[in-house]
Design a protein around this motif. Structure first.
Motif, PDB file in Angstrom:
ATOM      1  N   ALA A 124      24.525 -57.862   2.325  1.00 46.32           N
ATOM      2  CA  ALA A 124      23.911 -58.634   1.507  1.00 46.32           C
ATOM      3  C   ALA A 124      22.654 -59.327   1.632  1.00 46.32           C
ATOM      4  O   ALA A 124      21.286 -59.427   0.556  1.00 46.32           O
ATOM      5  CB  ALA A 124      25.392 -59.587   0.590  1.00 46.32           C
ATOM      6  N   LEU A 125      21.974 -59.372   2.946  1.00 42.90           N
ATOM      7  CA  LEU A 125      21.094 -60.549   3.015  1.00 42.90           C
ATOM      8  C   LEU A 125      20.368 -59.371   2.719  1.00 42.90           C
ATOM      9  O   LEU A 125      18.859 -59.738   2.920  1.00 42.90           O
ATOM     10  CB  LEU A 125      20.881 -60.855   4.343  1.00 42.90           C
ATOM     11  CG  LEU A 125      20.333 -61.643   5.174  1.00 42.90           C
ATOM     12  CD1 LEU A 125      19.603 -62.357   4.323  1.00 42.90           C
ATOM     13  CD2 LEU A 125      20.332 -62.206   5.961  1.00 42.90           C
ATOM     14  N   GLY A 159      30.616 -54.128   1.370  1.00 40.92           N
ATOM     15  CA  GLY A 159      32.737 -54.173   1.584  1.00 40.92           C
ATOM     16  C   GLY A 159      33.162 -52.053   1.179  1.00 40.92           C
ATOM     17  O   GLY A 159      33.927 -51.880   2.280  1.00 40.92           O
ATOM     18  N   ILE A 160      32.275 -51.445   1.012  1.00 43.15           N
ATOM     19  CA  ILE A 160      32.156 -49.950   0.884  1.00 43.15           C
ATOM     20  C   ILE A 160      32.207 -49.252   2.007  1.00 43.15           C
ATOM     21  O   ILE A 160      33.164 -48.379   2.972  1.00 43.15           O
ATOM     22  CB  ILE A 160      31.397 -49.076   0.238  1.00 43.15           C
ATOM     23  CG1 ILE A 160      31.942 -50.025  -1.445  1.00 43.15           C
ATOM     24  CG2 ILE A 160      32.044 -47.853  -0.156  1.00 43.15           C
ATOM     25  CD1 ILE A 160      31.400 -49.380  -2.483  1.00 43.15           C
ATOM     26  N   PHE A 161      30.807 -49.889   3.018  1.00 45.63           N
ATOM     27  CA  PHE A 161      30.765 -49.340   4.147  1.00 45.63           C
ATOM     28  C   PHE A 161      31.172 -49.868   5.195  1.00 45.63           C
ATOM     29  O   PHE A 161      32.142 -48.894   6.025  1.00 45.63           O
ATOM     30  CB  PHE A 161      29.260 -49.859   4.506  1.00 45.63           C
ATOM     31  CG  PHE A 161      28.492 -49.520   3.433  1.00 45.63           C
ATOM     32  CD1 PHE A 161      28.633 -48.171   3.238  1.00 45.63           C
ATOM     33  CD2 PHE A 161      26.778 -49.923   3.472  1.00 45.63           C
ATOM     34  CE1 PHE A 161      27.273 -46.783   2.707  1.00 45.63           C
ATOM     35  CE2 PHE A 161      26.024 -49.011   2.661  1.00 45.63           C
ATOM     36  CZ  PHE A 161      25.773 -47.928   2.294  1.00 45.63           C
ATOM     37  N   ASN A 162      32.030 -51.144   4.866  1.00 46.39           N
ATOM     38  CA  ASN A 162      32.991 -51.724   5.938  1.00 46.39           C
ATOM     39  C   ASN A 162      34.661 -50.726   6.179  1.00 46.39           C
ATOM     40  O   ASN A 162      34.896 -50.369   7.079  1.00 46.39           O
ATOM     41  CB  ASN A 162      33.564 -53.468   5.508  1.00 46.39           C
ATOM     42  CG  ASN A 162      32.185 -54.053   6.383  1.00 46.39           C
ATOM     43  OD1 ASN A 162      32.450 -55.034   5.625  1.00 46.39           O
ATOM     44  ND2 ASN A 162      31.319 -53.581   7.398  1.00 46.39           N
ATOM     45  N   ILE A 184      28.755 -64.777  -1.580  1.00 51.37           N
ATOM     46  CA  ILE A 184      28.316 -63.096  -1.086  1.00 51.37           C
ATOM     47  C   ILE A 184      27.462 -63.246   0.733  1.00 51.37           C
ATOM     48  O   ILE A 184      28.042 -62.364   1.276  1.00 51.37           O
ATOM     49  CB  ILE A 184      27.344 -62.542  -2.092  1.00 51.37           C
ATOM     50  CG1 ILE A 184      27.908 -62.312  -3.221  1.00 51.37           C
ATOM     51  CG2 ILE A 184      27.007 -60.964  -1.828  1.00 51.37           C
ATOM     52  CD1 ILE A 184      27.256 -62.342  -4.398  1.00 51.37           C
ATOM     53  N   LEU A 185      26.374 -63.822   0.949  1.00 50.78           N
ATOM     54  CA  LEU A 185      26.196 -63.929   2.086  1.00 50.78           C
ATOM     55  C   LEU A 185      27.373 -64.199   2.761  1.00 50.78           C
ATOM     56  O   LEU A 185      27.455 -63.358   3.914  1.00 50.78           O
ATOM     57  CB  LEU A 185      25.303 -64.627   2.109  1.00 50.78           C
ATOM     58  CG  LEU A 185      23.877 -64.239   1.430  1.00 50.78           C
ATOM     59  CD1 LEU A 185      22.864 -65.589   2.033  1.00 50.78           C
ATOM     60  CD2 LEU A 185      23.223 -63.050   1.869  1.00 50.78           C
ATOM     61  N   ALA A 186      28.682 -65.164   2.889  1.00 50.86           N
ATOM     62  CA  ALA A 186      28.641 -65.976   4.041  1.00 50.86           C
ATOM     63  C   ALA A 186      30.572 -63.916   3.401  1.00 50.86           C
ATOM     64  O   ALA A 186      31.962 -64.872   4.354  1.00 50.86           O
ATOM     65  CB  ALA A 186      29.953 -66.924   3.157  1.00 50.86           C
ATOM     66  N   SER A 187      30.195 -63.583   2.650  1.00 47.40           N
ATOM     67  CA  SER A 187      31.690 -62.572   2.667  1.00 47.40           C
ATOM     68  C   SER A 187      32.291 -62.999   2.449  1.00 47.40           C
ATOM     69  O   SER A 187      33.899 -62.090   2.428  1.00 47.40           O
ATOM     70  CB  SER A 187      31.775 -61.713   4.170  1.00 47.40           C
ATOM     71  OG  SER A 187      31.122 -61.032   4.747  1.00 47.40           O
TER      72      SER A 187
END
Length: 580
Positions: free
Chosen positions: A369-370, A352-355, A302-305
């Motif tokens: 996430a971090l 993800g939503i913000f992106n 998750i941290l690595a997207s």
């Protein structure tokens, strides 16, 4: 010769307590560091037996494990822990509340707890239970610290420090985070930052971390994504993230303890409850192996997207359910890492939503996430400084510190508004243990009124004339006097101020009686079994100097003595002196 040397050492360390406690902290740090290594080794043995690997990152192995093993192995682990719980009370649970309780109530933790907790937690985690290592190692370290304190014959105050040193060392070693471990012990366990207490805690954390690094290497626990604050408008998004973590964190706290309560009320043998929890976890894991174990693999993904979208929203609630089933049923493990996991997934989903909504001004979903890891800790353990420092240390990412601090404080404030208790203090409050008391209230709460009240006191009848009153007060060691009716029960309280008002009014002293000048309205009194903390609060209602101590006999108040404010102060000072 030996006795002479021992006497010299005792005298020397009595005069140099800081040096003495620093030396003891080194011993506790070494013990906690090796406790962490042995605990990890035990987890590896159990994991290798059931899944064929000692690797900390287990997800790949779980994905290729047959479904029947995924379902049955956690249940077998739960059964073993449940059977151990029949013999050892400390076998189950997540550890930290027991340590907080021991410190708050001045209890010792048996070193044998370290052995039991190591075994049962290794079984839970090694068979895939959804929990973390840090809760058990905090408990283990605290037990080792308590054992060292017992060997040295520590007083109550020193024993608290020794227990906190063990806890700090355990957490620091398992997360490779000496500052975070020390801050956790001070902020969560002790609730204070006195230099005499904090110094040995830091020493223990450092030594435990050095021992752990010497054997396991200086590795970063989680791989932090690259981060740069791309636009000042990201801060409102991190505020939204903080509020979201507060809501999810409070839901986690309440759901966890509701699940625990449900298992407690099940009418099946207690040793079968962890097995049932493990079985339900296994069934849940058929659909998502990510929820098993500590989940470091998934956190790093998750941290690595590499994980986004609906999957993360779903896994937030699956992990809450999985952890609640594992520990709420009686399994043994920690809540730190599950909170980090849940925070990571929450932050990744929102990121993800913000992106998608603001592609030009937002960082990667991994950055959110971090930040959410720290925000979720701030919301669940209610210790924002600990949360910020631990995430900073385990990721070693300075660039993320500004949004990390901002979102964590927002999450902490919002969570406190929604729920006063932390995930550690909820169960203690239910048991009637208030860990938010200051030092003064803790000391006074442990002393009963009957232990310090004045028993040989002067009282007056309502019909006592002024001459009898003046003769009586000459014999008294106090300036407040209970006034009794003809049956000997309390009806009022008279002070020197009441008497002075009469003394300076000519003619009144010849006709006045005690029942006419005493205070009868809204009488304030205490019972012998009340604590001094309760008595002090009652004294403050009308800024009184003393209170009558009474027994209630069929609605009538029989006077047993008098409690003066000076008695409370003397008892408090004496309690502090004897605890040094």
């Amino acid at each position: 010769m030996i006795q002479k040397a021992k006497g010299w050492l005792n005298s020397f360390f009595g005069e140099h307590e800081d040096m003495y406690m620093a030396g003891v902290a080194v011993l506790i740090g070494v013990a906690a560091g090796y406790g962490n290594i042995i605990f990890r080794y035990l987890i590896g043995i159990v994991q290798d037996f059931f899944y064929g690997t000692k690797e900390e990152f287990l997800l790949e192995t779980l994905i290729h494990t047959p479904v029947y093993k995924i379902v049955l192995i956690p249940a077998v682990g739960g059964l073993i822990v449940g059977m151990a719980g029949l013999i050892f009370k400390s076998a189950k649970g997540h550890g930290v509340p027991d340590v907080i309780k021991a410190i708050a109530l001045n209890l010792k933790i048996s070193p044998f707890v370290a052995v039991v907790k190591s075994f049962t937690s290794a079984i839970t985690l090694g068979t895939g239970g959804s929990a973390g290592r840090e809760g058990p190692i905090i408990h283990i370290g605290s037990a080792l610290g308590s054992g060292v304190g017992k060997i040295f014959g520590f007083s109550t105050r020193r024993m608290k420090t020794a227990v906190a040193c063990g806890a700090a060392g355990g957490l620091a070693a398992t997360f490779n985070a000496p500052i975070g471990g020390a801050m956790f012990a001070a902020e969560v366990l002790l609730g204070e930052f006195g230099i005499r207490t904090f110094s040995p805690i830091i020493i223990s954390s450092v030594i435990a971390t050095v021992v752990s690094r010497g054997h396991l290497g200086n590795v970063v626990t989680f791989e932090a994504p690259e981060y740069h604050l791309r636009h000042f408008m990201e801060l409102p998004l991190y505020m939204v993230l903080g509020f979201a973590c507060a809501v999810v964190g409070v839901f986690f706290i309440r759901f966890f303890y509701k699940t625990e309560e449900t298992f407690d009320n099940l009418s099946i043998p207690s040793f079968l409850k962890p097995a049932l929890g493990g079985l339900l976890l296994g069934i849940l894991a058929i659909y998502s192996r990510e929820i098993m174990g500590v989940g470091y693999d998934t956190i790093n993904q998750i941290l690595a997207s590499n994980q986004v979208g609906l999957f993360l929203i779903v896994i937030v609630f699956l992990k809450i359910l999985a952890t609640s089933l594992t520990l709420g049923s009686g399994g043994s493990g920690g809540l730190f890492v599950p909170a980090l996991f849940i925070g990571t997934a929450t932050g990744g989903a929102l990121g993800g939503i913000f992106n998608a909504a603001f592609p030009g001004i937002t960082s990667s979903s991994g950055a959110y996430a971090l930040v959410a890891m720290s925000a979720m800790l701030g919301a669940t353990i209610k210790a924002p400084l600990t949360a910020i420092l631990i995430i900073f240390e385990i990721t070693q990412s300075y660039e993320i510190i500004l949004p990390l601090m901002f979102a964590t404080i927002i999450a902490n404030v919002a969570a406190n508004w929604l729920e006063k208790e932390s995930i550690f203090s909820w169960i203690l409050t239910k048991e009637g243990i208030n860990i938010r008391k200051g030092t003064e209230e803790r000391v006074l709460s442990e002393i009963r009124v009957e232990d310090v009240m004045l028993r040989d006191i002067v009282t007056f009848k309502e019909s006592s004339n002024f001459k009898e009153i003046t003769e009586g007060i000459k014999k008294a060691d106090h300036i407040y006097y209970p006034v009794l009716n003809d049956k000997g029960y309390l009806t009022g309280i008279m002070s020197l101020d009441n008497i002075k008002n009469v003394m300076f009014e000519k003619g009144l002293e010849e006709i006045v009686v005690a029942g006419e000048i005493c205070t009868k309205d809204d009488l304030i009194y205490v019972y012998p079994e009340d604590s001094l903390a309760t008595a002090l609060k009652k004294l403050g209602i009308k800024d009184l100097g003393a209170l009558p101590v009474v027994e209630n006999i069929n609605g009538n108040l029989k006077v047993e003595g008098l409690l003066r404010r000076s008695d409370i102060i003397l008892a408090y000072n004496k309690a502090l002196a004897t605890s040094v």
